[in-house]
Design a protein around this motif. Sequence first.
Motif, PDB file in Angstrom:
ATOM      1  N   GLN A  99       5.085 -27.040   8.800  1.00  6.63           N
ATOM      2  CA  GLN A  99       3.923 -27.084   7.919  1.00  6.63           C
ATOM      3  C   GLN A  99       2.667 -27.485   8.681  1.00  6.63           C
ATOM      4  O   GLN A  99       1.599 -26.860   8.528  1.00  6.63           O
ATOM      5  CB  GLN A  99       4.189 -28.081   6.785  1.00  6.63           C
ATOM      6  N   LEU A 100       2.779 -28.513   9.504  1.00  5.81           N
ATOM      7  CA  LEU A 100       1.620 -28.967  10.265  1.00  5.81           C
ATOM      8  C   LEU A 100       1.189 -27.932  11.301  1.00  5.81           C
ATOM      9  O   LEU A 100      -0.004 -27.722  11.529  1.00  5.81           O
ATOM     10  CB  LEU A 100       1.932 -30.293  10.953  1.00  5.81           C
ATOM     11  N   THR A 101       2.174 -27.291  11.939  1.00  2.00           N
ATOM     12  CA  THR A 101       1.848 -26.268  12.931  1.00  2.00           C
ATOM     13  C   THR A 101       1.091 -25.104  12.292  1.00  2.00           C
ATOM     14  O   THR A 101       0.090 -24.614  12.840  1.00  2.00           O
ATOM     15  CB  THR A 101       3.136 -25.747  13.602  1.00  2.00           C
ATOM     16  N   GLU A 102       1.548 -24.671  11.143  1.00  2.00           N
ATOM     17  CA  GLU A 102       0.868 -23.583  10.440  1.00  2.00           C
ATOM     18  C   GLU A 102      -0.559 -23.969  10.078  1.00  2.00           C
ATOM     19  O   GLU A 102      -1.496 -23.170  10.245  1.00  2.00           O
ATOM     20  CB  GLU A 102       1.650 -23.219   9.180  1.00  2.00           C
ATOM     21  N   ARG A 103      -0.724 -25.182   9.585  1.00  2.00           N
ATOM     22  CA  ARG A 103      -2.061 -25.644   9.198  1.00  2.00           C
ATOM     23  C   ARG A 103      -2.974 -25.762  10.410  1.00  2.00           C
ATOM     24  O   ARG A 103      -4.141 -25.353  10.370  1.00  2.00           O
ATOM     25  CB  ARG A 103      -1.945 -26.998   8.493  1.00  2.00           C
ATOM     26  N   ALA A 104      -2.438 -26.301  11.496  1.00  2.00           N
ATOM     27  CA  ALA A 104      -3.236 -26.457  12.700  1.00  2.00           C
ATOM     28  C   ALA A 104      -3.663 -25.110  13.265  1.00  2.00           C
ATOM     29  O   ALA A 104      -4.810 -24.929  13.693  1.00  2.00           O
ATOM     30  CB  ALA A 104      -2.458 -27.252  13.745  1.00  2.00           C
ATOM     31  N   GLU A 105      -2.738 -24.155  13.273  1.00  2.14           N
ATOM     32  CA  GLU A 105      -3.076 -22.834  13.802  1.00  2.14           C
ATOM     33  C   GLU A 105      -4.172 -22.168  12.982  1.00  2.14           C
ATOM     34  O   GLU A 105      -4.959 -21.365  13.498  1.00  2.14           O
ATOM     35  CB  GLU A 105      -1.827 -21.954  13.837  1.00  2.14           C
ATOM     36  N   ALA A 106      -4.236 -22.518  11.706  1.00  9.79           N
ATOM     37  CA  ALA A 106      -5.225 -21.890  10.827  1.00  9.79           C
ATOM     38  C   ALA A 106      -6.615 -22.495  10.989  1.00  9.79           C
ATOM     39  O   ALA A 106      -7.620 -21.773  10.938  1.00  9.79           O
ATOM     40  CB  ALA A 106      -4.771 -22.004   9.370  1.00  9.79           C
TER      41      ALA A 106
END
Length: 256
Positions: A214-221
């Motif tokens: 979840q955090l990785t997806e948010r950070a990439e965005a």
Amino acid sequence: MAQLVADPEGNPEAVAGKVVAITGASSGIGEATALLLARRGARVVLGARRPERLKELAVRIEEAGGEAAYLPTDVRVRDDVTALVQLARERFGRLDVLVSNAGVMPVSPLDELRVEDWEAMVDVNIKGVLYGIAAALPVFRAQGAGHFVHTASTAAFRTVPTQAVYSATKHAVRALSEGLRQEAGDSVRVTTVSPGFTRTNFTDGVTDPAVRAQLTERAEAIAMDPSAIARAIAFAISQPSEVDVNELVVRPTAQS
């Protein structure tokens, strides 16, 4: 990799010659800060747990005409932090700024009872800052000047599920910094920098797979480049000695 290219925005005279020690210097915000300050003429002393990354960064800085020293440093070990401060004094004769940047974020729901992760966050995020204060404050008092820069987080202002312990440690960094500022008098400056989502390797330490995804997806965005935080730190350091920038919050525009 970042390069020590010309810096069109900086005021090199404001930080040129300053001796700046940085923990967590081998990557992310610490690395970006070291590169920027070296480009502006600071002499940087690099501390982190990965000696090969520290050596590589020091070589890059020196090959570009900067000055750097490094020492493997685990901020959980008080003697390591003390040795980093001592290296600055031995190599460059003084210490002007200590950037306590090392931090970990192995977040997870409290129900999972990942107590070792909780302890790691307390040891690195809180005790690491305290060990920096213990090492540098006597030096700053003896010199009659000095500047602490502590990396907190926007999590210090807003707690969300899975981040209770991490958020608590960053609240503590803000409280420690404010207490230090009030006790510091007119010769020691204290700055807290609270980054939002930043492109670093912070998700690598997240032990809960679902939270990490979840955090990785948010950070990439939405995550911003760590150079944004480096510029904030440089701004605080570059102020006149009678000006203390106490707190800076830097987040991506898209972050709620």
